[in-house]
Design a protein around this motif. Structure first.
Motif, mmCIF file in Angstrom:
data_model
loop_
_atom_site.group_PDB
_atom_site.id
_atom_site.type_symbol
_atom_site.label_atom_id
_atom_site.label_comp_id
_atom_site.label_asym_id
_atom_site.label_seq_id
_atom_site.Cartn_x
_atom_site.Cartn_y
_atom_site.Cartn_z
ATOM 1 N N VAL A 167 0.855 -1.177 0.000
ATOM 2 C CA VAL A 167 0.000 0.000 0.000
ATOM 3 C C VAL A 167 0.897 1.236 0.000
ATOM 4 N N ASP A 168 0.339 2.357 -0.413
ATOM 5 C CA ASP A 168 1.083 3.612 -0.433
ATOM 6 C C ASP A 168 1.482 4.046 0.979
ATOM 7 N N ALA A 169 2.673 4.625 1.079
ATOM 8 C CA ALA A 169 3.054 5.268 2.332
ATOM 9 C C ALA A 169 2.281 6.574 2.508
ATOM 10 N N ASP A 170 2.181 7.337 1.445
ATOM 11 C CA ASP A 170 1.448 8.601 1.470
ATOM 12 C C ASP A 170 0.106 8.424 0.770
ATOM 13 N N ILE A 171 -0.967 8.782 1.434
ATOM 14 C CA ILE A 171 -2.298 8.626 0.856
ATOM 15 C C ILE A 171 -3.040 9.956 0.897
ATOM 16 N N SER A 172 -4.103 10.035 0.103
ATOM 17 C CA SER A 172 -4.922 11.248 0.079
ATOM 18 C C SER A 172 -5.574 11.477 1.440
ATOM 19 N N GLN A 173 -5.603 12.720 1.861
ATOM 20 C CA GLN A 173 -6.302 13.084 3.089
ATOM 21 C C GLN A 173 -7.808 13.143 2.815
ATOM 22 N N PRO A 174 -8.628 13.025 3.871
ATOM 23 C CA PRO A 174 -10.083 13.100 3.657
ATOM 24 C C PRO A 174 -10.475 14.396 2.955
ATOM 25 N N ARG A 175 -11.306 14.268 1.914
ATOM 26 C CA ARG A 175 -11.740 15.443 1.157
ATOM 27 C C ARG A 175 -13.246 15.628 1.249
ATOM 28 N N ARG A 176 -13.986 14.624 0.825
ATOM 29 C CA ARG A 176 -15.447 14.730 0.858
ATOM 30 C C ARG A 176 -16.026 13.371 1.200
ATOM 31 N N ASP A 177 -17.199 13.380 1.783
ATOM 32 C CA ASP A 177 -17.896 12.135 2.119
ATOM 33 C C ASP A 177 -18.586 11.614 0.856
ATOM 34 N N PRO A 178 -18.136 10.463 0.310
ATOM 35 C CA PRO A 178 -18.695 9.977 -0.947
ATOM 36 C C PRO A 178 -19.889 9.036 -0.784
ATOM 37 N N PHE A 179 -20.258 8.708 0.450
ATOM 38 C CA PHE A 179 -21.320 7.726 0.666
ATOM 39 C C PHE A 179 -22.705 8.357 0.476
ATOM 40 N N PRO A 180 -23.666 7.536 0.042
ATOM 41 C CA PRO A 180 -25.056 8.008 0.009
ATOM 42 C C PRO A 180 -25.515 8.363 1.422
ATOM 43 N N ASP A 236 -28.155 -8.417 -4.026
ATOM 44 C CA ASP A 236 -29.436 -8.010 -3.464
ATOM 45 C C ASP A 236 -29.346 -6.530 -3.058
ATOM 46 N N ARG A 237 -29.904 -5.660 -3.895
ATOM 47 C CA ARG A 237 -29.752 -4.212 -3.656
ATOM 48 C C ARG A 237 -30.564 -3.740 -2.451
ATOM 49 N N ASP A 238 -31.446 -4.580 -1.931
ATOM 50 C CA ASP A 238 -32.187 -4.188 -0.733
ATOM 51 C C ASP A 238 -31.285 -4.168 0.500
ATOM 52 N N CYS A 239 -30.199 -4.950 0.458
ATOM 53 C CA CYS A 239 -29.345 -5.004 1.645
ATOM 54 C C CYS A 239 -27.871 -4.732 1.349
ATOM 55 N N VAL A 240 -27.512 -4.549 0.081
ATOM 56 C CA VAL A 240 -26.149 -4.181 -0.283
ATOM 57 C C VAL A 240 -26.224 -3.020 -1.269
ATOM 58 N N THR A 241 -25.561 -1.936 -0.961
ATOM 59 C CA THR A 241 -25.516 -0.783 -1.856
ATOM 60 C C THR A 241 -24.261 -0.867 -2.718
ATOM 61 N N TYR A 242 -24.449 -0.898 -4.041
ATOM 62 C CA TYR A 242 -23.314 -0.965 -4.945
ATOM 63 C C TYR A 242 -22.872 0.446 -5.319
ATOM 64 N N LEU A 243 -21.612 0.742 -5.072
ATOM 65 C CA LEU A 243 -21.060 2.078 -5.297
ATOM 66 C C LEU A 243 -20.355 2.215 -6.641
ATOM 67 N N GLY A 244 -20.233 1.107 -7.381
ATOM 68 C CA GLY A 244 -19.464 1.138 -8.618
ATOM 69 C C GLY A 244 -17.979 1.034 -8.326
ATOM 70 N N ALA A 245 -17.173 1.309 -9.352
ATOM 71 C CA ALA A 245 -15.723 1.314 -9.187
ATOM 72 C C ALA A 245 -15.229 2.756 -9.135
ATOM 73 N N ALA A 246 -14.156 2.990 -8.411
ATOM 74 C CA ALA A 246 -13.609 4.344 -8.278
ATOM 75 C C ALA A 246 -12.134 4.338 -8.620
ATOM 76 N N PRO A 247 -11.632 5.398 -9.238
ATOM 77 C CA PRO A 247 -10.186 5.517 -9.438
ATOM 78 C C PRO A 247 -9.451 5.412 -8.104
ATOM 79 N N TYR A 248 -8.236 4.928 -8.175
ATOM 80 C CA TYR A 248 -7.482 4.629 -6.956
ATOM 81 C C TYR A 248 -7.421 5.819 -5.996
ATOM 82 N N ASN A 249 -7.056 6.985 -6.498
ATOM 83 C CA ASN A 249 -6.905 8.140 -5.608
ATOM 84 C C ASN A 249 -8.216 8.542 -4.953
ATOM 85 N N GLU A 250 -9.337 8.327 -5.656
ATOM 86 C CA GLU A 250 -10.636 8.676 -5.088
ATOM 87 C C GLU A 250 -11.127 7.634 -4.086
ATOM 88 N N SER A 251 -10.606 6.424 -4.177
ATOM 89 C CA SER A 251 -11.093 5.360 -3.294
ATOM 90 C C SER A 251 -10.757 5.623 -1.829
#
Length: 359
Positions: A167-180, A236-251
């Motif tokens: 894993v990266d030693a340096d990672i992105s700091q929190p920017r925005r809450d991406p969750f629904p 089962d979308r009633d109990c699992v929310t699919y977020l799609g795929a995200a670019p590495y830096n955004e993940s």
């Protein structure tokens, strides 16, 4: 300085580090470049796609056209996974005198428990392994069980390097809450769940487990999210929310804003590890993992999470709830990862080899 070219596939697609195979390809190449080596990533991407969404290259690092590579211009050719060696063979590079072949999973000459490749697909991979053994100077594997399996079925005196994921030693700091905007604790499974063209059996098991765990967590007032690629048609979308795929830096925003990182497995894996464990812990995210990976011990040593018996999803849901409410020493876990499991630590293994051969 050693001149290195890294090879994975020859797909006519954009170099896009969203799934772990591409992320590893980029990250180990970056780490080698930081060591002062000249590293070329050989891709077959269309030029207009590369211009449309460029991925920044670092000092000593560039992307080159796979079709234009002159193998003898390089001191080292490094392939990734079985398909990487197939690609090298297709493009005429197998006679290079210094090939390092990295594999994610090792297969046996017959179907074997804990290795999720079967029949003709598994037999084809085993044939590639024999070619790798003949052509490579070094073979890189993820774990000691993988090395034991290799030596059991392939008559080899080649040196084997053990280089797990990182894993990266340096990672992105929190920017925005991406969750629904949903109520309850956020339980995140981040990773590829495979599909009909790649490990369909593993896909079915993972989707079934995510659905079951999602229902158990929903009953407890929490929510399970899936971030990543693969066949999600059975989800089962009633109990699992699919977020799609995200670019590495955004993940990283998903890791920063989740409450618990989830690891479920298709069963007990003989030699393939879970790379998401390193990423959860680097972000300081508590982990609840279903036992079954050779690197389960990383969670225990980091002291940031729980490992539960494989298949016991009731217990897993209970531990997820406990992890989400517990006060953890995240500082210890992050420092543990920085000291032992970064891409730079992984590159040290190769750097030592290069010093021995090219000093």
């Amino acid at each position: 300085m050693v001149k290195i070219v890294t090879v994975y596939n020859d797909w006519r697609r954009r170099f896009d580090p969203t799934d772990m195979s591409y992320i590893r390809w980029l990250k180990i190449s970056e780490a080698l470049a930081r060591r002062g080596h000249q590293v070329d990533i050989a891709t077959n991407e269309l030029r207009w796609l590369a211009r449309r969404a460029p991925i920044p290259m670092a000092k000593n690092l560039r992307r080159v056209s796979l079709a234009s590579v002159r193998w003898n211009d390089y001191d080292v050719v490094k392939t990734l996974f079985h398909i990487g060696f197939d690609t090298l063979e297709t493009y005429g590079g197998c006679e290079h005198p210094f090939i390092i072949s990295k594999l994610g999973s090792v297969v046996a000459p017959y179907d074997r428990e804990g290795i999720y490749f079967y029949g003709k697909a598994r037999a084809k991979l085993f044939d590639v392994q024999k070619k790798i053994n003949d052509a490579s100077r070094y073979i890189t594997l993820l774990s000691r069980p993988a090395e034991a399996l290799w030596r059991e079925y392939i008559d080899t005196h080649k040196e084997i390097l053990i280089v797990p994921g990182g894993v990266d030693a340096d990672i992105s700091q929190p920017r925005r809450d991406p969750f629904p905007k949903q109520m309850g604790k956020r339980c995140l499974f981040a990773g590829n769940i495979y599909g009909q063209n790649s490990q369909p059996e593993a896909n079915r098991v993972l989707v079934t487990k995510l659905n079951q765990l999602g229902r158990l967590l929903t009953d407890r007032g929490s929510r399970l999210y899936l971030l990543g690629s693969g066949d999600v048609s059975g989800l089962d979308r009633d109990c699992v929310t699919y977020l799609g795929a995200a670019p590495y830096n955004e993940s990283w925003d998903y890791f920063h804003y989740a409450d618990v990182g989830i690891v479920v497995s298709a069963g007990v894996h003989h030699n393939n590890e879970s790379s998401k464990i390193y990423h959860y812990l680097r972000a300081g995210l508590p982990v609840v993992s279903e036992a079954g990976f050779p690197n389960d011990d990383v969670i225990v040593e980091a002291r940031l999470g729980f490992v539960v018996d494989n298949g016991n999803l009731e217990l897993m849901a209970k531990k997820v709830e406990e992890a989400a409410h517990k006060e953890w020493d995240c500082y210890h876990a992050v420092n543990y990862i920085l000291n032992k499991h970064t891409w730079d630590k992984r590159a040290d293994v190769y750097d030592n080899v290069f010093k021995d051969h090219f000093a």
